[in-house]
Scaffold this motif. Structure first.
Motif, PDB file in Angstrom:
ATOM      1  N   LEU A  67     -12.174  53.901  44.189  1.00  0.00           N
ATOM      2  CA  LEU A  67     -11.345  53.326  43.137  1.00  0.00           C
ATOM      3  C   LEU A  67      -9.854  53.361  43.473  1.00  0.00           C
ATOM      4  O   LEU A  67      -9.106  52.497  43.044  1.00  0.00           O
ATOM      5  N   GLY A  68      -9.422  54.325  44.236  1.00  0.00           N
ATOM      6  CA  GLY A  68      -8.015  54.402  44.621  1.00  0.00           C
ATOM      7  C   GLY A  68      -7.573  53.280  45.544  1.00  0.00           C
ATOM      8  O   GLY A  68      -6.378  53.038  45.708  1.00  0.00           O
ATOM      9  N   ARG A  69      -8.529  52.564  46.124  1.00  0.00           N
ATOM     10  CA  ARG A  69      -8.206  51.461  47.038  1.00  0.00           C
ATOM     11  C   ARG A  69      -8.297  50.094  46.360  1.00  0.00           C
ATOM     12  O   ARG A  69      -8.169  49.073  47.024  1.00  0.00           O
ATOM     13  N   LEU A  70      -8.527  50.076  45.056  1.00  0.00           N
ATOM     14  CA  LEU A  70      -8.595  48.801  44.348  1.00  0.00           C
ATOM     15  C   LEU A  70      -7.239  48.108  44.405  1.00  0.00           C
ATOM     16  O   LEU A  70      -6.203  48.750  44.360  1.00  0.00           O
ATOM     17  N   LYS A  71      -7.281  46.789  44.477  1.00  0.00           N
ATOM     18  CA  LYS A  71      -6.065  45.983  44.528  1.00  0.00           C
ATOM     19  C   LYS A  71      -5.950  45.128  43.277  1.00  0.00           C
ATOM     20  O   LYS A  71      -6.949  44.656  42.734  1.00  0.00           O
ATOM     21  N   LYS A  72      -4.717  44.911  42.845  1.00  0.00           N
ATOM     22  CA  LYS A  72      -4.457  44.043  41.703  1.00  0.00           C
ATOM     23  C   LYS A  72      -5.083  42.676  41.968  1.00  0.00           C
ATOM     24  O   LYS A  72      -4.926  42.109  43.049  1.00  0.00           O
ATOM     25  N   GLY A  73      -5.830  42.181  40.984  1.00  0.00           N
ATOM     26  CA  GLY A  73      -6.505  40.892  41.112  1.00  0.00           C
ATOM     27  C   GLY A  73      -7.917  40.989  41.654  1.00  0.00           C
ATOM     28  O   GLY A  73      -8.675  40.023  41.587  1.00  0.00           O
ATOM     29  N   GLY A  74      -8.282  42.156  42.194  1.00  0.00           N
ATOM     30  CA  GLY A  74      -9.627  42.339  42.728  1.00  0.00           C
ATOM     31  C   GLY A  74     -10.666  42.420  41.624  1.00  0.00           C
ATOM     32  O   GLY A  74     -10.350  42.689  40.459  1.00  0.00           O
ATOM     33  N   LEU A  75     -11.916  42.191  41.999  1.00  0.00           N
ATOM     34  CA  LEU A  75     -13.013  42.247  41.042  1.00  0.00           C
ATOM     35  C   LEU A  75     -13.766  43.565  41.149  1.00  0.00           C
ATOM     36  O   LEU A  75     -13.903  44.122  42.247  1.00  0.00           O
ATOM     37  N   VAL A  76     -14.247  44.054  40.010  1.00  0.00           N
ATOM     38  CA  VAL A  76     -15.073  45.258  39.946  1.00  0.00           C
ATOM     39  C   VAL A  76     -16.306  44.945  39.097  1.00  0.00           C
ATOM     40  O   VAL A  76     -16.284  44.059  38.241  1.00  0.00           O
ATOM     41  N   ASN A  77     -17.390  45.669  39.346  1.00  0.00           N
ATOM     42  CA  ASN A  77     -18.595  45.564  38.535  1.00  0.00           C
ATOM     43  C   ASN A  77     -18.486  46.522  37.357  1.00  0.00           C
ATOM     44  O   ASN A  77     -18.065  47.672  37.529  1.00  0.00           O
ATOM     45  N   LEU A  78     -18.882  46.057  36.168  1.00  0.00           N
ATOM     46  CA  LEU A  78     -18.824  46.883  34.968  1.00  0.00           C
ATOM     47  C   LEU A  78     -20.217  47.034  34.367  1.00  0.00           C
ATOM     48  O   LEU A  78     -20.956  46.054  34.240  1.00  0.00           O
ATOM     49  N   GLU A  79     -20.558  48.268  34.033  1.00  0.00           N
ATOM     50  CA  GLU A  79     -21.832  48.577  33.377  1.00  0.00           C
ATOM     51  C   GLU A  79     -21.542  49.360  32.108  1.00  0.00           C
ATOM     52  O   GLU A  79     -20.662  50.218  32.090  1.00  0.00           O
ATOM     53  N   THR A  80     -22.305  49.073  31.076  1.00  0.00           N
ATOM     54  CA  THR A  80     -22.201  49.850  29.843  1.00  0.00           C
ATOM     55  C   THR A  80     -23.335  50.870  29.821  1.00  0.00           C
ATOM     56  O   THR A  80     -24.354  50.694  30.502  1.00  0.00           O
TER      57      THR A  80
END
Length: 93
Positions: A67-80
């Motif tokens: 998570l520390g390497r995420l970049k602005k504008g990048g996509l992530v997967n979200l789970e509830t």
């Protein structure tokens, strides 16, 4: 507990000073204190703003995950999280 089914993708709006802001691709039923898995990492929603979920990241989370390497504008997967009344989808492993 999460069932491993991605419900939507989110776009990284900001990651600064251990605060992660994400715009989910669709509305999620969350509130401060809700759990959301971001790229498989369980995080707690600390604030909500219009179209944004905001998470505080601990130092260990940044060190042990990507998570520390995420970049602005990048996509992530979200789970509830899985609720007791929910059906189990996907494959049981």
């Amino acid at each position: 507990m999460f069932q491993g089914i991605v419900v939507t993708a989110g776009r990284v709006l900001n990651l600064k000073d251990r605060v992660l802001e994400i715009a989910p691709g669709r509305a999620l039923k969350t509130r401060p204190g809700s759990s959301v898995a971001v790229n498989g990492v369980c995080l707690t929603v600390v604030r909500r703003r219009a179209g944004r979920l905001i998470f505080d990241l601990g130092q260990e989370t940044l060190e042990k995950t990507d998570l520390g390497r995420l970049k602005k504008g990048g996509l992530v997967n979200l789970e509830t999280p899985l609720r007791l009344a929910d059906g189990i989808d996907g494959h049981i492993v």
